[in-house]
Design a protein around this motif. Structure first.
Motif, PDB file in Angstrom:
ATOM      1  N   ALA A 266      17.274  -0.787   5.194  1.00  0.00           N
ATOM      2  CA  ALA A 266      16.124  -0.805   4.288  1.00  0.00           C
ATOM      3  C   ALA A 266      15.333  -2.102   4.440  1.00  0.00           C
ATOM      4  CB  ALA A 266      16.599  -0.634   2.847  1.00  0.00           C
ATOM      5  N   ARG A 267      16.047  -3.222   4.598  1.00  0.00           N
ATOM      6  CA  ARG A 267      15.354  -4.500   4.794  1.00  0.00           C
ATOM      7  C   ARG A 267      14.534  -4.477   6.080  1.00  0.00           C
ATOM      8  NH1 ARG A 267      16.814  -8.944   1.871  1.00  0.00           N
ATOM      9  NH2 ARG A 267      18.572  -8.726   0.431  1.00  0.00           N
ATOM     10  N   LYS A 269      13.301  -1.870   7.598  1.00  0.00           N
ATOM     11  CA  LYS A 269      12.188  -0.937   7.445  1.00  0.00           C
ATOM     12  C   LYS A 269      11.027  -1.562   6.677  1.00  0.00           C
ATOM     13  CE  LYS A 269      11.183   3.809   6.010  1.00  0.00           C
ATOM     14  NZ  LYS A 269      11.757   5.058   5.432  1.00  0.00           N
ATOM     15  N   THR A 270      11.349  -2.368   5.703  1.00  0.00           N
ATOM     16  CA  THR A 270      10.302  -2.997   4.886  1.00  0.00           C
ATOM     17  C   THR A 270       9.913  -4.376   5.391  1.00  0.00           C
ATOM     18  OG1 THR A 270      11.991  -3.840   3.360  1.00  0.00           O
ATOM     19  CG2 THR A 270      10.979  -1.719   2.829  1.00  0.00           C
ATOM     20  N   ARG A 272      11.719  -7.195   5.439  1.00  0.00           N
ATOM     21  CA  ARG A 272      12.162  -8.278   4.554  1.00  0.00           C
ATOM     22  C   ARG A 272      13.487  -8.843   5.079  1.00  0.00           C
ATOM     23  NH1 ARG A 272      13.924  -6.784   0.106  1.00  0.00           N
ATOM     24  NH2 ARG A 272      13.990  -4.528   0.431  1.00  0.00           N
ATOM     25  N   ASP A 488      11.391  -7.144  13.318  1.00  0.00           N
ATOM     26  CA  ASP A 488      11.742  -5.768  12.983  1.00  0.00           C
ATOM     27  C   ASP A 488      11.561  -4.796  14.147  1.00  0.00           C
ATOM     28  OD1 ASP A 488       9.011  -5.946  12.966  1.00  0.00           O
ATOM     29  OD2 ASP A 488       8.722  -4.885  11.079  1.00  0.00           O
TER      30      ASP A 488
END
Length: 571
Positions: A266-267, A269-270, A272, A488
């Motif tokens: 999730a990190r 993907k966003t 962060r 990312d």
């Protein structure tokens, strides 16, 4: 994500090392250029003194027989590139001492797109003799002028008192020169003191690396740590650490930067990151070898099959730039004969243990993924024909194991080359290195179109009739992914290493080699003196030649050349 925490004793050890480096940064900042050059010279002497022990330790953890020609790999990729890099870095520092640019004395050329090319190989008389027929250039991005290259070469050494904190190097476990070269780059290119955390695979080198780096450790500019992922995690998150550099896989990079599991995904993907500091990296990928169709002799077919077998099986297949996919023209009349030679070269190469953790599992997965994957012996897999429409995992990530796939594309040499470049750019994971093999007549017939194809390949090192590993061994070349990746979408990494000329923001290295070795090349009118290269897995005297080359790098001298040439010719 809960951060894995080392034992209390290990935490104290890590904190002490970082505290030492915080104090050591002041000592490093106080070193003028002359002292930094002398430190390189002392490290060079220490490397030469401990080279034999270094190679013995590498041979032990890689489980090689002491009398195997493959021991030459450990000389050529261990002490040898460290010795040559130390010498080249010292020359760059000396140039800056004298208010000159590190590239003074190097010639410049032009590459497609108006690029400036710095010709880094050959440079010395020794290059012309020992690597005859091999050339390398560092290409700068379009728009960068020769004057800009000259004025910016030197990087952080142009202002040595302006240091940049404590850096962490997470060392590689495969090629033993990588950790040392990465430490040197952090110190000299980026002006950071360094905590080197060894990969557990290389823990047996701790004492030797401590002796090799003793001049820098004594100053307080380097500390070496061992331990597993818990130590690495604690270290990179330490509040006094300003920067992290790692060598490894994209998966390991993402675990460090974003964390693991669903939270880590999730990190990512966003966008962060869990790690709140800059990260540079050298990661692997699907390194292609594009074979252009032509009219080859049987000896050419056999030699280039051994060349590709080397690109795959050198160091057991555990190289970030190991070739993973051979791209052939389905219309090449000699395709079948070449594939027969390639299968034989892979099958007949010296057997060696699968020393790198997880290799057997990765080989098994490759066999399960493809119906036509063949175990050709000694744990080696040849995937005989990928479906261009559904190529599968062979193009999606690095196997880091002795697995080689074949992808066929139709077309004449020009159309095939265009399509192969497009496939390599758009369908292959990673951008570290790409190889091309072409007969001299094909090179001549393609003319500028071949240089344009090299420029179109978005890879950090591109090699024509050579393995990109030659770029790794060239101290003044750059090594790293093609520029432009982000945390990312890291592909093969961010930033470069080696780069002993300390060039600012280079684009790539381009290596060229001879299509045939001597003496066969001379019989075909090519003025090439280099025999079968000592890094070939089929070279019978690689151990002797590698030892002699490392000895020469420790003390270059005319009297050493006859033994090197004699050993190389017997290979």
């Amino acid at each position: 994500m809960a951060m894995s925490r080392p034992s209390t004793a290990r935490v104290r050890e890590i904190n002490q090392a970082v505290d030492d480096l915080v104090r050591g940064e002041a000592a490093w900042a106080a070193c003028d250029l002359a002292e930094r050059r002398r430190l390189l010279e002392r490290t060079h002497a220490a490397t030469a003194e401990h080279a034999e022990a270094w190679v013995r330790a590498a041979v032990a953890y890689k489980k090689l027989p002491q009398d195997s020609p493959l021991v030459g790999e450990e000389w050529i990729t261990g002490p040898y590139p460290v010795l040559t890099s130390l010498g080249a870095l010292a020359a760059s520092v000396a140039a800056l001492e004298g208010s000159r640019s590190p590239v003074d004395g190097y010639s410049f050329g032009r590459a497609p797109g108006g690029r400036v090319a710095v010709r880094v190989l050959p440079h010395s008389i020794w290059d012309r003799l020992l690597l005859n027929g091999f050339r390398a250039e560092v290409w700068m991005p379009p728009g960068v002028t020769e004057e800009t290259v000259r004025s910016r070469a030197g990087l952080a050494l142009r202002h040595p008192a302006r240091t940049n904190g404590v850096g962490v190097v997470l060392g590689a476990g495969n090629i033993t020169s990588v950790p040392i070269l990465d430490v040197l780059y952090e110190l000299y290119a980026n002006n950071r003191v360094v905590a080197l955390k060894l990969n557990p695979v290389t823990d047996g080198l701790f004492e030797i690396f401590s002796q090799v780096l003793a001049p820098l450790i004594g100053l307080g500019a380097v500390r070496i740590l061992t331990g597993g992922a818990d130590v690495g995690t604690y270290l990179v998150h330490h509040p006094e650490v300003a920067h992290v550099h790692m060598t490894g896989s994209a998966a390991t990079h993402d675990a460090i930067v974003f964390g693991t599991g669903e939270e880590g995904a999730a990190r990512k993907k966003t966008g962060r990151p869990l790690l709140d500091k800059p990260v540079t990296s050298e990661l692997g990928g699907v390194s292609p070898t594009i074979v252009l169709p032509g009219d080859w002799s049987e000896a050419d077919l056999r030699y280039q099959a051994e060349h590709i077998a080397t690109q795959k099986l050198h160091n057991g297949g555990y190289n970030c730039v190991a070739s993973q996919v051979v791209v052939l023209s389905s219309d090449w009349a000699q395709k079948g004969r070449f594939l027969g030679h390639l299968r034989a070269a892979l099958s007949n190469a010296p057997v060696r243990p699968a020393y790198y953790p997880g290799s057997d599992d990765r080989v098994a997965r490759a066999l399960e993924s493809y119906a036509d994957a063949e175990n050709i012996g000694a744990g080696r897999v040849l995937i005989k024909s990928l479906d261009p429409a559904h190529p599968g995992p062979a193009l999606e990530g690095e196997y880091f194991a002795p697995v080689l796939a074949v992808l066929e594309l139709p077309g004449s040499p020009r159309q095939f080359l265009d399509d192969a470049v497009r496939a390599a750019n758009e369908s292959f994971a990673g951008t570290l290195g790409a190889n091309l093999i072409a007969h001299p007549r094909t090179v001549a017939s393609l003319g500028p179109a071949l240089d344009d194809a090299i420029a179109a390949l978005r890879y950090g090192t591109v090699a024509l009739n050579a393995w990109t590993g030659v770029g790794y061994l060239t101290a003044t070349a750059t090594w790293g992914a093609y520029p432009g990746h982000s945390l990312d979408d890291v592909q093969s990494g961010i930033g470069v290493v080696h780069n002993a000329l300390l060039l600012d923001r280079p684009e790539r290295t381009v290596v060229r080699g001879p299509f045939r070795p001597a003496p066969r090349a001379i019989a075909h009118g090519e003025l090439v003196m280099s025999p079968r290269p000592p890094w070939f897995v089929t070279n019978r005297t690689a151990d002797t030649t590698g030892r002699l080359l490392a000895g020469f790098a420790a003390a270059p001298r005319w009297s050493a050349l006859p033994r090197i040439f004699a050993s190389a010719l017997r290979g």
